[in-house]
Write a protein that holds these residues in place. Structure first.
Motif, PDB file in Angstrom:
ATOM      1  N   PRO A 173       0.815  -1.214   0.000  1.00 33.63           N
ATOM      2  CA  PRO A 173       0.000   0.000   0.000  1.00 33.63           C
ATOM      3  C   PRO A 173       0.853   1.272   0.000  1.00 33.63           C
ATOM      4  CG  PRO A 173      -0.838  -1.578   1.599  1.00 33.63           C
ATOM      5  CD  PRO A 173       0.465  -2.120   1.122  1.00 33.63           C
ATOM      6  N   VAL A 174       0.363   2.272  -0.708  1.00 32.57           N
ATOM      7  CA  VAL A 174       1.031   3.571  -0.796  1.00 32.57           C
ATOM      8  C   VAL A 174       0.142   4.620  -0.162  1.00 32.57           C
ATOM      9  CG1 VAL A 174       1.883   5.371  -2.370  1.00 32.57           C
ATOM     10  CG2 VAL A 174       2.294   2.943  -2.882  1.00 32.57           C
ATOM     11  N   VAL A 175       0.744   5.508   0.614  1.00 34.03           N
ATOM     12  CA  VAL A 175       0.045   6.634   1.235  1.00 34.03           C
ATOM     13  C   VAL A 175       0.632   7.914   0.660  1.00 34.03           C
ATOM     14  CG1 VAL A 175      -0.342   7.879   3.410  1.00 34.03           C
ATOM     15  CG2 VAL A 175      -0.521   5.388   3.344  1.00 34.03           C
ATOM     16  N   ALA A 176      -0.223   8.840   0.282  1.00 40.21           N
ATOM     17  CA  ALA A 176       0.209  10.081  -0.351  1.00 40.21           C
ATOM     18  C   ALA A 176       0.507  11.153   0.687  1.00 40.21           C
ATOM     19  CB  ALA A 176      -0.875  10.580  -1.314  1.00 40.21           C
ATOM     20  N   ILE A 190      -6.677   8.758  -3.475  1.00 37.12           N
ATOM     21  CA  ILE A 190      -7.220   7.419  -3.728  1.00 37.12           C
ATOM     22  C   ILE A 190      -7.406   7.200  -5.225  1.00 37.12           C
ATOM     23  CG2 ILE A 190      -9.246   5.944  -3.397  1.00 37.12           C
ATOM     24  CD1 ILE A 190      -9.496   7.156  -0.578  1.00 37.12           C
ATOM     25  N   ALA A 191      -7.844   8.250  -5.932  1.00 39.65           N
ATOM     26  CA  ALA A 191      -8.012   8.144  -7.380  1.00 39.65           C
ATOM     27  C   ALA A 191      -6.678   7.901  -8.085  1.00 39.65           C
ATOM     28  CB  ALA A 191      -8.658   9.415  -7.923  1.00 39.65           C
ATOM     29  N   LEU A 192      -5.598   8.398  -7.507  1.00 37.42           N
ATOM     30  CA  LEU A 192      -4.264   8.227  -8.092  1.00 37.42           C
ATOM     31  C   LEU A 192      -3.644   6.871  -7.759  1.00 37.42           C
ATOM     32  CD1 LEU A 192      -2.795  11.773  -7.380  1.00 37.42           C
ATOM     33  CD2 LEU A 192      -3.401  10.839  -9.620  1.00 37.42           C
ATOM     34  N   GLY A 193      -4.309   6.110  -6.904  1.00 32.11           N
ATOM     35  CA  GLY A 193      -3.830   4.773  -6.574  1.00 32.11           C
ATOM     36  C   GLY A 193      -3.375   4.594  -5.147  1.00 32.11           C
ATOM     37  N   ALA A 194      -3.318   5.676  -4.377  1.00 30.14           N
ATOM     38  CA  ALA A 194      -2.922   5.575  -2.977  1.00 30.14           C
ATOM     39  C   ALA A 194      -4.073   5.019  -2.137  1.00 30.14           C
ATOM     40  CB  ALA A 194      -2.497   6.936  -2.445  1.00 30.14           C
ATOM     41  N   GLN A 195      -3.756   4.549  -0.955  1.00 29.75           N
ATOM     42  CA  GLN A 195      -4.779   4.025  -0.047  1.00 29.75           C
ATOM     43  C   GLN A 195      -5.105   4.991   1.080  1.00 29.75           C
ATOM     44  OE1 GLN A 195      -4.385   0.015   1.323  1.00 29.75           O
ATOM     45  NE2 GLN A 195      -3.852  -0.783  -0.684  1.00 29.75           N
ATOM     46  N   GLY A 196      -4.509   6.170   1.054  1.00 27.26           N
ATOM     47  CA  GLY A 196      -4.786   7.158   2.076  1.00 27.26           C
ATOM     48  C   GLY A 196      -3.812   8.310   1.966  1.00 27.26           C
TER      49      GLY A 196
END
Length: 336
Positions: A173-176, A190-196
């Motif tokens: 998981p990636v967090v921005a 989340i739209a870019l692929g992050a989970q939070g």
């Protein structure tokens, strides 16, 4: 009513209600803030870079007296004497800290040691290459920090591009992080692929933050264009460690040459103190409630998101505002 889009896998991993992490900001993020964020349904974090094991123990015990929720501790291997760093990490492991957060150059031995002790490991990076290294070493979550971020900034790419690059490069998981303080930005991440998202500047300007009130008010009063990216605030960190700070009288002379400053070349001019410890001009220290002196001359960290922060509020209200706004955005998009 909650929206399923906000119930990302990291919520289960961290046992929190919302996919919002509080950045581990050294000095600013102490027990009161970390506990308040965790109690609000996000993941709070203690910023314990270069703190003694005794102080870490005190702060961990205090967090646990204020919340039953999980929390993390942030350490920075490359900015800490190796002997002290391992003493810090050993104390966190002894205290059974559930989440360890690391930043800057990837320290594979620190990841392994924390994982072997049963900790969930977060690694904050500024590029996709370091994200891959951290994943290979066993990190459970990658925080991708964009160039817009406040405090120490490890990368040179903006969040919009970096998040996608990191999400494509790793399977964990990636967090921005870097430019996130609203529900709109949470949905965008989340739209870019992050989970939070990981939030720093907005939590500095909270009632529970240990930042000096002057620092908090400067964040509220500033706009996105009022920050400066520079490596001049370098004392206490390795060379080539740029930060983003609010512009001030001390940064005027840096405008023409913000980069290229070295810690060893900076004069040790004391401008403040904390419990007898001298605080030097151009150090990485930011103004704290425990300091006295010419605090307006210190580094006041803030990201470009500062213009979106309108008041000093409670950490709980900051979390709730982000969640409510995210739900409204998703409702407007007709996503359920």
């Amino acid at each position: 009513m909650s929206c399923r889009v906000l119930e990302t896998p990291i919520c289960e991993l961290f046992e929190c209600r919302y996919p919002i992490l509080q950045a581990g900001m050294g000095g600013v993020a102490r027990a009161r803030l970390a506990a308040a964020v965790s109690n609000a349904g996000a993941l709070g974090c203690l910023g314990m870079v270069r703190e003694s094991p005794e102080f870490i123990r005190e702060q961990v015990h205090k967090v646990r007296s204020l919340t039953e929720r999980p929390f993390g501790v942030n350490l920075i291997p490359s900015a800490t004497d190796p002997v002290q760093f391992h003493a810090e990490l050993d104390e966190c492991i002894r205290l059974r800290v559930p989440v360890m957060s690391f930043f800057w150059s990837v320290a594979t031995d620190a990841i392994k040691k924390a994982k072997d002790a049963g900790c969930i490991v977060i690694y904050q990076v500024g590029n996709a290459e370091d994200a891959v290294l951290a994943e290979e070493a066993g990190a459970d979550v990658i925080v991708a920090q964009g160039f817009e971020a406040g405090g120490h900034v490890h990368g040179t790419v903006g969040s919009l591009v970096l998040i996608q690059d990191v999400c494509d490069a790793v399977s964990v998981p990636v967090v921005a992080s870097g430019g996130f303080s609203s529900g709109r930005s949470l949905v965008a991440a989340i739209a870019l692929g992050a989970q939070g998202i990981q939030v720093g500047t907005a939590f500095v300007a909270t009632e529970e933050s240990f930042a000096h009130l002057m620092h908090k008010q400067r964040i509220v009063d500033s706009q996105a264009s009022d920050t400066l990216y520079t490596d001049a605030f370098a004392i206490n960190w390795p060379p080539g460690s740029p930060v983003r700070v609010l512009r001030s009288e001390e940064t005027v002379e840096l405008e023409s040459q913000p980069l290229g400053h070295l810690p060893d070349e900076a004069a040790r001019q004391q401008v403040a103190e904390e419990g007898g410890r001298p605080i030097y001009l151009m150090s990485t220290d930011s103004p704290l409630q425990s300091m006295t002196g010419d605090l307006h001359r210190l580094a006041m960290y803030a990201g470009q998101v500062t213009g979106q922060i309108k008041q000093v509020a409670s950490a709980a209200s900051v979390v709730q505002r982000m969640v409510d706004e995210a739900r409204q955005v998703l409702s407007n998009l007709r996503i359920q």
